[in-house]
Motif scaffolding. Structure first.
Motif, PDB file in Angstrom:
ATOM      1  N   VAL A  22       1.307 -27.245   8.979  1.00  0.00           N
ATOM      2  CA  VAL A  22       0.116 -26.411   9.164  1.00  0.00           C
ATOM      3  C   VAL A  22      -1.102 -27.231   8.773  1.00  0.00           C
ATOM      4  O   VAL A  22      -1.182 -27.718   7.644  1.00  0.00           O
ATOM      5  N   ALA A  43     -10.014 -15.021   9.613  1.00  0.00           N
ATOM      6  CA  ALA A  43      -8.789 -14.230   9.559  1.00  0.00           C
ATOM      7  C   ALA A  43      -7.861 -14.748   8.473  1.00  0.00           C
ATOM      8  O   ALA A  43      -8.027 -15.872   7.981  1.00  0.00           O
ATOM      9  N   GLY A  45      -5.050 -16.595   6.732  1.00  0.00           N
ATOM     10  CA  GLY A  45      -4.379 -17.835   7.099  1.00  0.00           C
ATOM     11  C   GLY A  45      -5.283 -18.872   7.752  1.00  0.00           C
ATOM     12  O   GLY A  45      -4.825 -19.950   8.134  1.00  0.00           O
ATOM     13  N   GLY A  47      -7.569 -20.647   6.332  1.00  0.00           N
ATOM     14  CA  GLY A  47      -7.797 -21.817   5.480  1.00  0.00           C
ATOM     15  C   GLY A  47      -8.842 -21.638   4.397  1.00  0.00           C
ATOM     16  O   GLY A  47      -9.207 -22.602   3.712  1.00  0.00           O
ATOM     17  N   LYS A  48      -9.308 -20.411   4.195  1.00  0.00           N
ATOM     18  CA  LYS A  48     -10.401 -20.170   3.246  1.00  0.00           C
ATOM     19  C   LYS A  48     -10.016 -20.535   1.809  1.00  0.00           C
ATOM     20  O   LYS A  48     -10.753 -21.233   1.117  1.00  0.00           O
ATOM     21  N   THR A  49      -8.862 -20.044   1.365  1.00  0.00           N
ATOM     22  CA  THR A  49      -8.433 -20.337  -0.006  1.00  0.00           C
ATOM     23  C   THR A  49      -8.108 -21.825  -0.160  1.00  0.00           C
ATOM     24  O   THR A  49      -8.401 -22.431  -1.196  1.00  0.00           O
ATOM     25  N   THR A  50      -7.547 -22.415   0.880  1.00  0.00           N
ATOM     26  CA  THR A  50      -7.262 -23.853   0.826  1.00  0.00           C
ATOM     27  C   THR A  50      -8.566 -24.638   0.664  1.00  0.00           C
ATOM     28  O   THR A  50      -8.626 -25.602  -0.111  1.00  0.00           O
TER      29      THR A  50
HETATM   30  N1  LIG Z   1       0.858 -24.401  -0.814  1.00  0.00           N
HETATM   31  C1  LIG Z   1       1.051 -24.206   0.484  1.00  0.00           C
HETATM   32  N2  LIG Z   1       2.181 -24.630   1.107  1.00  0.00           N
HETATM   33  C2  LIG Z   1       2.377 -24.448   2.425  1.00  0.00           C
HETATM   34  N3  LIG Z   1       1.496 -23.843   3.240  1.00  0.00           N
HETATM   35  C3  LIG Z   1       0.353 -23.384   2.690  1.00  0.00           C
HETATM   36  C4  LIG Z   1       0.076 -23.523   1.299  1.00  0.00           C
HETATM   37  N4  LIG Z   1      -1.145 -22.970   1.043  1.00  0.00           N
HETATM   38  C5  LIG Z   1      -1.585 -22.499   2.212  1.00  0.00           C
HETATM   39  N5  LIG Z   1      -0.714 -22.743   3.219  1.00  0.00           N
HETATM   40  C6  LIG Z   1      -0.894 -22.417   4.637  1.00  0.00           C
HETATM   41  O1  LIG Z   1      -2.179 -22.868   5.017  1.00  0.00           O
HETATM   42  C7  LIG Z   1      -2.810 -21.932   5.885  1.00  0.00           C
HETATM   43  C8  LIG Z   1      -4.107 -21.481   5.272  1.00  0.00           C
HETATM   44  O2  LIG Z   1      -3.826 -20.684   4.116  1.00  0.00           O
HETATM   45  P1  LIG Z   1      -4.980 -20.073   3.201  1.00  0.00           P
HETATM   46  O3  LIG Z   1      -4.321 -19.434   2.042  1.00  0.00           O
HETATM   47  O4  LIG Z   1      -5.982 -21.120   2.922  1.00  0.00           O
HETATM   48  O5  LIG Z   1      -5.627 -18.960   4.155  1.00  0.00           O
HETATM   49  P2  LIG Z   1      -6.740 -17.864   3.836  1.00  0.00           P
HETATM   50  O6  LIG Z   1      -7.781 -18.002   4.880  1.00  0.00           O
HETATM   51  O7  LIG Z   1      -7.150 -17.961   2.423  1.00  0.00           O
HETATM   52  O8  LIG Z   1      -5.950 -16.486   4.096  1.00  0.00           O
HETATM   53  P3  LIG Z   1      -6.133 -15.052   3.385  1.00  0.00           P
HETATM   54  O9  LIG Z   1      -7.318 -14.418   4.059  1.00  0.00           O
HETATM   55  O10 LIG Z   1      -4.868 -14.337   3.710  1.00  0.00           O
HETATM   56  O11 LIG Z   1      -6.338 -15.260   1.918  1.00  0.00           O
HETATM   57  C9  LIG Z   1      -1.803 -20.801   6.096  1.00  0.00           C
HETATM   58  O12 LIG Z   1      -1.096 -21.063   7.277  1.00  0.00           O
HETATM   59  C10 LIG Z   1      -0.901 -20.915   4.890  1.00  0.00           C
HETATM   60  O13 LIG Z   1       0.384 -20.434   5.189  1.00  0.00           O
END
Ligand SMILES: Nc1ncnc2c1ncn2[C@@H]1O[C@H](COP(=O)(O)OP(=O)(O)OP(=O)(O)O)[C@@H](O)[C@H]1O
Ligand SMILES: [Mg+2]
Length: 265
Positions: A22, A43, A45, A47-50
């Protein structure tokens, strides 16, 4: 010209689980001026938290650079990194998970004061009282355990803890989503007051476009690890360009026009 509070260039992060990969961050860049609020929406997933975790250096990036107040954060290590880290703090979505429930509230807020030597030991108690007051909590809470607090009060403690080091940048990952609707407005108002007083830059991650319109100067829209649209809040809301932005706005049940919108008609 003053340096940006924080600047990220070309951030990349790929997660691998088994045969699946991913691209959670795919060439993400952003700049945040001192005292400014940039909302990051997208939406689940996308990538915001990442992105938040990447800025906080909670994992190693596959590529890109981050500078904090003009300093290359990725080039620092050890004591220099710890010293610079005080200028960048984070508040998480779920205050129940982010704070040790058995620790006293005073201890939670005092920790960063001690770690970063913000005030001498003899003045820490006063500093904790001052921080509690700033987030609207009474000083006598300092000796109570975190688990005695409501969700809204816990988030106030988390904000006080983040403010303790007088950061230039606060990363807020869905700071009110886990809270009762009745206290969300109070916490948002508190955050806006603190920003006005201290000139902190906020990276404000949210699902709630109503909240984003109320608090953000600019908005960045993420989809599949990329920023697909970015601009001033009023512009993005008035004429969204990306399909993902329109989808987020269409999901808002009712968005009354602001007085300014009515005047311009
Ligand atoms: N530690 C990890 N290991 C594997 N995949 C990860 C990890 N952290 C995030 N991902 C993947 O990276 C992508 C982005 O995840 P992220 O948590 O950043 O999304 P998000 O925008 O914060 O979502 P949400 O609105 O649900 O909080 C997703 O596909 C998630 O499954
Ligand atoms: Mg998230």
């Amino acid at each position: 010209m003053t340096a940006p509070a924080i600047e990220a260039r070309g951030l990349r992060k790929t997660f691998r689980s088994g045969s699946r990969t991913v691209a959670a961050l795919d060439d993400v860049s952003l700049t945040l001026a001192p005292g400014e609020t940039l909302a990051v929406v997208g939406a689940s997933g996308s990538g915001k938290t990442t992105l938040a975790r990447a800025l906080m250096r909670l994992f190693d990036l596959d590529g890109g650079s981050v500078s904090l107040r003009g300093r290359d954060l990725l080039a620092l290590s050890g004591a220099a990194l710890r010293a610079e880290r005080r200028h960048l703090q984070m508040v998480f979505q779920d205050p129940a998970a982010a704070l040790n429930p058995r620790a006293t509230i005073g201890r939670v807020i005092e920790d960063p004061l001690r770690v970063h030597s913000i005030v001498p030991a003899s003045r820490r108690r006063d500093a904790v009282s001052g921080l509690l007051a700033r987030v609207g909590l009474p000083a006598d809470l300092a000796d109570r355990p975190v688990h005695a607090l409501s969700g809204g009060q816990r988030q106030r403690v988390a904000i006080a803890r983040a403010m303790a080091t007088q950061p230039a940048v606060l990363v807020l990952d869905e700071p009110v989503s886990a809270l009762d609707v009745s206290v969300r407005g109070q916490i948002l108002n508190l955050l806006m007051d603190l920003q006005r007083e201290d000139g902190i830059a906020y990276l404000f991650i949210s699902h709630d476009m109503g909240v984003v319109r109320a608090v953000a100067d600019r908005v960045a829209v993420m989809a599949a690890g990329r920023i697909v649209e970015a601009g001033h809040t009023a512009t993005v809301f008035a004429s969204p360009q990306a399909a993902e932005t329109r989808a987020l706005l269409d999901a808002v049940p009712h968005l009354p026009p602001r007085p300014a919108d009515e005047v311009s008609r």
